[in-house]
Design an enzyme around this catalytic site. Structure first.
Site, short mmCIF file in Angstrom:
data_model
loop_
_atom_site.label_atom_id
_atom_site.label_comp_id
_atom_site.label_asym_id
_atom_site.label_seq_id
_atom_site.Cartn_x
_atom_site.Cartn_y
_atom_site.Cartn_z
N CYS A 115 44.98 51.09 38.05
CA CYS A 115 45.28 49.76 37.48
C CYS A 115 46.16 49.84 36.24
O CYS A 115 46.77 48.85 35.85
CB CYS A 115 43.98 49.04 37.15
N HIS A 257 44.67 43.51 31.52
CA HIS A 257 44.47 43.71 32.97
C HIS A 257 43.41 42.72 33.46
O HIS A 257 42.35 42.58 32.84
CB HIS A 257 44.04 45.16 33.20
N ASN A 287 41.05 41.08 40.97
CA ASN A 287 41.68 42.25 40.36
C ASN A 287 42.76 42.78 41.31
O ASN A 287 42.44 43.37 42.34
CB ASN A 287 40.58 43.30 40.11
#
Ligand code: UT7
Length: 330
Positions: A115, A257, A287
């Site tokens: 990520c 994020h 996500n």
């Protein structure tokens, strides 16, 4: 020479999967998912619709190129952050070069820092531009998380979604102030197994035994990842501000994020960063790993929240456990 974000773009598949739909398959509920994560729905792509990483990235990149006023053949390098690529090889950046019709044989490189990959890519691109190696770099963060998501594991399947975000970065010697001010990248390998896709690599190629044991899916220790995320993102941001003699008041927009609303809120509280200056869209897309920051950036640029000259702070974390933060003038 400074690095300027010349254009931004994003793509999310049209197919929406709601919490209610997931709760028909596994023992969960909209209430649990919203309370623990803030997520209401996510997008799920399909290879049939060219929504594998290269296909989603091509759509996001075309918007970014158009916004930047840059022709595909002006790109010197494609940096492609992706966790589950189109193929093990060739890299997804090469496939994207083909899909964009780039004929100049520009350099193509995939980055895997999970990520955090797009934030890692931003630092790499900035270094290459500042040192004069390249003038224009296309940096994508694109993820088809649905490809490693075990839809029968309620602990992980509710969390992820598919999507892409892209920026075109260019060398800039004008006085407009755009620049990557500073960044921090780290990785804590002592926690490398807390978020892992165990099979499919050289150690365990996918065989019948792998499928029988369900080892082709991601596995995660959510609490370890959660604690590490909050700790690293808040401390990296605080360090960046301190070493550049800035405070949270100097930052116009914080784009963390988009993994979990509780992680975003706790990080903001630790930094004493106002919630109204934090960009959040995790409720719509879940996500999307390394796509989440560039996609949220594009959304906020398009709706007019982020303007030229704004000071932005990005922070990310992911498998590795990697973590990173970047401070920049848009
Ligand atoms: O980009 C990096 C990717 N990873 C992350 O961002 C993950 C970071 N971690 C998290 O976001 C959180 O740890 C989770 C959202 C994954 C889990 O939240 P939590 O508050 O840490 O819950 P937990 O793991 O402590 O589980 C609490 C309970 C457990 O039941 P018991 O043992 O208390 O009876 C779980 O079995 O919730 C249960 N549970 C669920 N219940 C309903 C776990 N997943 C679900 C679910 N629906 N989907």
């Amino acid at each position: 020479m400074n690095t300027r974000i010349l254009g931004t773009g994003k793509y999310h598949p049209d197919n929406i999967v709601t919490n209610e739909e997931i709760s028909k398959r596994v023992d969960t509920s909209d209430e649990w998912i919203v309370q623990r994560t803030g997520i209401k729905e996510r997008r799920v792509g399909s290879v049939k619709n060219d929504e594998m990483p290269s296909g989603m990235a091509a759509r996001a990149a075309k918007i970014a190129l158009e916004q930047a006023g840059v022709k595909p053949d002006e790109i010197d390098m494609i940096l492609f952050s992706v966790t589950l690529p189109d193929y093990m090889f060739p890299n997804s950046a090469s496939v994207l070069q083909h899909k964009l019709g780039i004929k100049n044989k520009c350099a193509c490189l995939d980055i895997n820092a999970a990520c955090t990959g797009w934030v890692y890519g931003l630092t790499l691109a900035n270094s290459l531009i500042k040192t004069g190696v390249y003038k224009k770099i296309l940096l994508c963060g694109t993820e088809m998380a649905s490809g490693f998501n075990n839809w029968d594991d309620r602990a992980t399947c509710v969390l992820f979604g598919d999507g892409s975000g892209a920026v075109v970065l260019g060398a800039d010697d004008s006085e407009n102030g755009s620049q990557i001010i500073d960044s921090i990248l780290t990785s804590d390998s002592s926690k490398r197994e807390s978020l892992i896709l165990p099979a499919g690599g050289a150690i365990e190629p996918v065989r019948q035994k792998t499928l029988d044991e369900n080892r082709q899916w991601m596995s995660m220790d959510g609490q370890v990842v959660f604690k590490n995320a909050v700790k690293t993102m808040s401390s990296h941001c605080a360090t960046l501000l301190k070493r550049n003699n800035m405070t949270v008041d100097d930052v116009d927009w914080f784009i963390p994020h988009q993994a979990n609303l509780r992680i975003i809120e706790t990080t903001g509280q630790l930094l004493k960063f106002p919630a109204e200056k934090t960009i959040v869209n995790v409720e719509k897309y879940a996500n999307t790993s390394s796509a989440s920051i560039p996609a949220a950036l594009h959304e906020a640029v398009m709706d007019g929240r982020i303007k030229r000259g704004d000071t932005l702070l990005f922070a990310a974390f992911g498998a590795g456990l990697t973590s990173g933060a970047t401070l920049l003038k848009f």
